[in-house]
Design a protein around this motif. Structure first.
Motif, mmCIF file in Angstrom:
data_model
loop_
_atom_site.group_PDB
_atom_site.id
_atom_site.type_symbol
_atom_site.label_atom_id
_atom_site.label_comp_id
_atom_site.label_asym_id
_atom_site.label_seq_id
_atom_site.Cartn_x
_atom_site.Cartn_y
_atom_site.Cartn_z
ATOM 1 N N GLY A 141 0.803 -1.206 0.000
ATOM 2 C CA GLY A 141 0.000 0.000 0.000
ATOM 3 C C GLY A 141 0.837 1.259 0.000
ATOM 4 N N SER A 142 0.180 2.401 0.168
ATOM 5 C CA SER A 142 0.858 3.692 0.136
ATOM 6 C C SER A 142 1.283 4.160 1.515
ATOM 7 C CB SER A 142 -0.073 4.740 -0.498
ATOM 8 O OG SER A 142 -1.304 4.818 0.227
ATOM 9 N N GLY A 143 1.018 3.336 2.550
ATOM 10 C CA GLY A 143 1.402 3.702 3.910
ATOM 11 C C GLY A 143 2.871 3.423 4.189
ATOM 12 N N PRO A 144 3.314 3.745 5.408
ATOM 13 C CA PRO A 144 4.713 3.500 5.791
ATOM 14 C C PRO A 144 5.071 2.022 5.649
ATOM 15 C CG PRO A 144 3.601 4.881 7.418
ATOM 16 C CD PRO A 144 2.540 4.374 6.495
ATOM 17 N N ASN A 145 6.255 1.741 5.091
ATOM 18 C CA ASN A 145 6.737 0.366 4.918
ATOM 19 C C ASN A 145 5.784 -0.506 4.104
ATOM 20 O OD1 ASN A 145 9.102 0.790 6.552
ATOM 21 N ND2 ASN A 145 7.780 0.683 8.340
ATOM 22 N N GLY A 146 5.026 0.119 3.191
ATOM 23 C CA GLY A 146 4.132 -0.649 2.330
ATOM 24 C C GLY A 146 2.816 -1.018 2.982
ATOM 25 N N ARG A 147 2.459 -0.374 4.091
ATOM 26 C CA ARG A 147 1.209 -0.702 4.771
ATOM 27 C C ARG A 147 0.007 -0.331 3.901
ATOM 28 N NH1 ARG A 147 -0.629 1.111 10.905
ATOM 29 N NH2 ARG A 147 -1.563 -0.899 11.436
ATOM 30 N N ILE A 148 -0.992 -1.206 3.863
ATOM 31 C CA ILE A 148 -2.184 -0.994 3.038
ATOM 32 C C ILE A 148 -3.188 -0.149 3.811
ATOM 33 C CG2 ILE A 148 -4.091 -2.113 1.825
ATOM 34 C CD1 ILE A 148 -2.289 -4.551 1.474
ATOM 35 N N LEU A 149 -3.540 1.006 3.246
ATOM 36 C CA LEU A 149 -4.472 1.922 3.891
ATOM 37 C C LEU A 149 -5.869 1.785 3.288
ATOM 38 C CD1 LEU A 149 -2.195 5.110 3.937
ATOM 39 C CD2 LEU A 149 -2.350 3.288 5.643
ATOM 40 N N GLU A 150 -6.843 2.407 3.941
ATOM 41 C CA GLU A 150 -8.225 2.365 3.448
ATOM 42 C C GLU A 150 -8.307 2.935 2.037
ATOM 43 O OE1 GLU A 150 -12.705 3.982 4.678
ATOM 44 O OE2 GLU A 150 -10.915 4.852 5.573
ATOM 45 N N GLU A 151 -7.562 4.001 1.768
ATOM 46 C CA GLU A 151 -7.595 4.636 0.456
ATOM 47 C C GLU A 151 -7.102 3.678 -0.633
ATOM 48 O OE1 GLU A 151 -8.480 7.290 -2.376
ATOM 49 O OE2 GLU A 151 -8.988 7.427 -0.240
ATOM 50 N N ASP A 152 -6.133 2.830 -0.299
ATOM 51 C CA ASP A 152 -5.627 1.848 -1.265
ATOM 52 C C ASP A 152 -6.721 0.848 -1.643
ATOM 53 O OD1 ASP A 152 -3.016 2.960 -1.158
ATOM 54 O OD2 ASP A 152 -2.640 1.855 0.695
ATOM 55 N N LEU A 153 -7.476 0.381 -0.634
ATOM 56 C CA LEU A 153 -8.552 -0.571 -0.900
ATOM 57 C C LEU A 153 -9.706 0.093 -1.643
ATOM 58 C CD1 LEU A 153 -8.773 -2.708 2.374
ATOM 59 C CD2 LEU A 153 -7.446 -3.107 0.300
ATOM 60 N N ARG A 154 -9.974 1.367 -1.309
ATOM 61 C CA ARG A 154 -11.057 2.083 -1.984
ATOM 62 C C ARG A 154 -10.738 2.232 -3.475
ATOM 63 N NH1 ARG A 154 -14.710 5.196 0.434
ATOM 64 N NH2 ARG A 154 -13.394 5.387 2.288
ATOM 65 N N LYS A 155 -9.471 2.552 -3.775
ATOM 66 C CA LYS A 155 -9.042 2.701 -5.169
ATOM 67 C C LYS A 155 -9.136 1.366 -5.899
ATOM 68 C CE LYS A 155 -5.102 4.196 -7.973
ATOM 69 N NZ LYS A 155 -3.700 4.717 -7.936
ATOM 70 N N SER A 156 -8.717 0.289 -5.217
ATOM 71 C CA SER A 156 -8.782 -1.036 -5.824
ATOM 72 C C SER A 156 -10.221 -1.447 -6.076
ATOM 73 C CB SER A 156 -8.090 -2.063 -4.913
ATOM 74 O OG SER A 156 -8.140 -3.357 -5.469
ATOM 75 N N PHE A 157 -11.121 -1.084 -5.170
ATOM 76 C CA PHE A 157 -12.529 -1.446 -5.294
ATOM 77 C C PHE A 157 -13.186 -0.711 -6.460
ATOM 78 C CE2 PHE A 157 -17.030 -0.742 -4.172
ATOM 79 C CZ PHE A 157 -17.456 -2.062 -4.071
ATOM 80 N N LEU A 158 -12.824 0.562 -6.655
ATOM 81 C CA LEU A 158 -13.456 1.373 -7.688
ATOM 82 C C LEU A 158 -12.887 1.094 -9.078
ATOM 83 C CD1 LEU A 158 -13.672 4.806 -5.825
ATOM 84 C CD2 LEU A 158 -15.521 3.168 -6.232
ATOM 85 N N THR A 159 -11.620 0.743 -9.152
ATOM 86 C CA THR A 159 -10.988 0.554 -10.453
ATOM 87 C C THR A 159 -10.802 -0.916 -10.840
ATOM 88 O OG1 THR A 159 -8.769 0.641 -9.460
ATOM 89 C CG2 THR A 159 -9.730 2.710 -10.212
ATOM 90 N N GLY A 160 -10.814 -1.813 -9.873
ATOM 91 C CA GLY A 160 -10.577 -3.219 -10.162
ATOM 92 C C GLY A 160 -11.863 -3.987 -10.403
ATOM 93 N N PRO A 161 -11.769 -5.280 -10.652
ATOM 94 C CA PRO A 161 -12.969 -6.107 -10.862
ATOM 95 C C PRO A 161 -13.792 -6.202 -9.585
ATOM 96 C CG PRO A 161 -11.000 -7.480 -10.660
ATOM 97 C CD PRO A 161 -10.531 -6.071 -10.736
ATOM 98 N N ARG A 162 -15.123 -6.256 -9.738
ATOM 99 C CA ARG A 162 -16.018 -6.357 -8.585
ATOM 100 C C ARG A 162 -16.699 -7.719 -8.610
ATOM 101 N NH1 ARG A 162 -19.562 -0.970 -8.253
ATOM 102 N NH2 ARG A 162 -20.030 -1.916 -6.244
ATOM 103 N N VAL A 163 -17.018 -8.217 -7.439
ATOM 104 C CA VAL A 163 -17.609 -9.554 -7.326
ATOM 105 C C VAL A 163 -18.906 -9.493 -6.535
ATOM 106 C CG1 VAL A 163 -15.387 -10.708 -7.457
ATOM 107 C CG2 VAL A 163 -16.292 -10.082 -5.244
ATOM 108 N N SER A 164 -19.787 -10.442 -6.805
ATOM 109 C CA SER A 164 -21.037 -10.534 -6.059
ATOM 110 C C SER A 164 -20.762 -11.127 -4.680
ATOM 111 C CB SER A 164 -22.033 -11.420 -6.808
ATOM 112 O OG SER A 164 -21.548 -12.762 -6.845
ATOM 113 N N SER A 165 -21.731 -11.014 -3.787
ATOM 114 C CA SER A 165 -21.563 -11.533 -2.425
ATOM 115 C C SER A 165 -21.337 -13.041 -2.427
ATOM 116 C CB SER A 165 -22.792 -11.185 -1.578
ATOM 117 O OG SER A 165 -22.962 -9.785 -1.504
ATOM 118 N N THR A 166 -22.090 -13.746 -3.271
ATOM 119 C CA THR A 166 -21.937 -15.208 -3.344
ATOM 120 C C THR A 166 -20.555 -15.584 -3.872
ATOM 121 O OG1 THR A 166 -24.309 -15.430 -3.772
ATOM 122 C CG2 THR A 166 -22.918 -17.329 -4.282
ATOM 123 N N ALA A 167 -20.109 -14.871 -4.906
ATOM 124 C CA ALA A 167 -18.799 -15.170 -5.485
ATOM 125 C C ALA A 167 -17.684 -14.909 -4.483
ATOM 126 C CB ALA A 167 -18.580 -14.347 -6.746
#
Length: 268
Positions: free
Chosen positions: A152-178
């Motif tokens: 992630g973009s945090g210290p020492n590569g730590r994954i922050l909420e903003e990193d996951l939000r970006k991945s969620f909006l730009t990456g593939p999305r899955v259904s709850s069952t999947a």
């Protein structure tokens, strides 16, 4: 006194072996020379024998684990004996802590009557590379992400909420069952067949069949060879005109039953 069971060295070039299976379990009584486990290298499978009589007090390696040679994988001794000193991880941690204390002591200022400042006994632990922050963990629990970013973009590569939000909006999305199936090892394609490329359960691919110990090691060695060795092909040519002429004379005799058929491979 307790006796450690080592992963043996099988040849000068072998750096690690696969612990295929245990034939004994923790708490079992074993005798010297009795088979304890099956060990695999990239070339052979052999049995690991007990070095002493006693009770199998502790097991440090699970079946299917690649273990560096000359590493403790178990301890044999008498009931009630401590095994902590033989645990590989504990030994590494003890060495690490000793190094931190030594460094802290060497960095500490000299104490005088007017100034007494003690150096800390331990240094703050570094953030694990790719670790989720608390807010990122909370975001992950309420959103379905098929793949997490490796860093992630945090210290020492730590994954922050903003990193996951970006991945969620730009990456593939899955259904709850999947998403439930993804947690069980199923694989997701780049895009799905649902609305806006949503990945559905029907789009998922089943988990791959795990390789056996020997095949896993072979695959690793082949990949290593491909990466470190120059790849080339040696070819050779030879005139086979006379051989093919002889084959034409033999074939009619074979078809009439006068002679046993002789193939080109036979002639070669």
């Amino acid at each position: 006194m307790a006796t450690p069971v080592l992963m043996p060295r099988q040849g000068n070039t072998v750096e690690e072996c696969l612990l295929a299976s245990w034939k004994k379990k923790k708490g079992d009584i074993v005798t010297k020379g009795e088979s304890l486990a099956d060990i695999e290298t990239d070339k052979a499978t052999f049995e690991l024998e007990a070095p002493e009589d006693g009770i199998l007090l502790e097991i440090f390696a699970e079946p299917g684990t690649l273990v560096p040679v000359m590493t403790n994988i178990a301890v044999i001794g008498r009931a009630g004996e401590s095994t902590a000193e033989f645990k590989p991880v504990a030994a590494k941690q003890a060495t690490s802590e000793k190094a931190v204390v030594t460094a802290a002591e060497s960095a500490a200022p000299v104490q005088t009557a007017s100034s007494v400042t003690a150096a800390p006994a331990t240094a703050p632990a570094a953030t694990v590379f790719g670790e989720l922050s608390p807010r990122a963990q909370s975001y992950l629990e309420s959103h379905n992400l098929p793949v997490l970013p490796k860093s992630g973009s945090g210290p020492n590569g730590r994954i922050l909420e903003e990193d996951l939000r970006k991945s969620f909006l730009t990456g593939p999305r899955v259904s709850s069952t999947a998403s439930v199936y993804l947690k069980e090892g199923w694989r997701a394609p780049a895009t799905g067949s649902g609305p806006a490329d949503l990945i559905l359960k029907s789009d998922l691919l089943p988990p791959g069949k795990p390789l056996s110990g020997i095949r896993s090691i072979i695959a690793s060695r082949m990949k290593e060879s491909l990466a470190k060795t120059a790849q080339y092909t040696v070819s050779m040519k030879a005139s086979a005109g006379a051989l093919l002429t002889l084959r034409k004379k033999i074939k009619p005799l074979a078809e009439s039953g006068k002679l046993t058929d002789i193939s080109i491979n036979d002639l070669v």
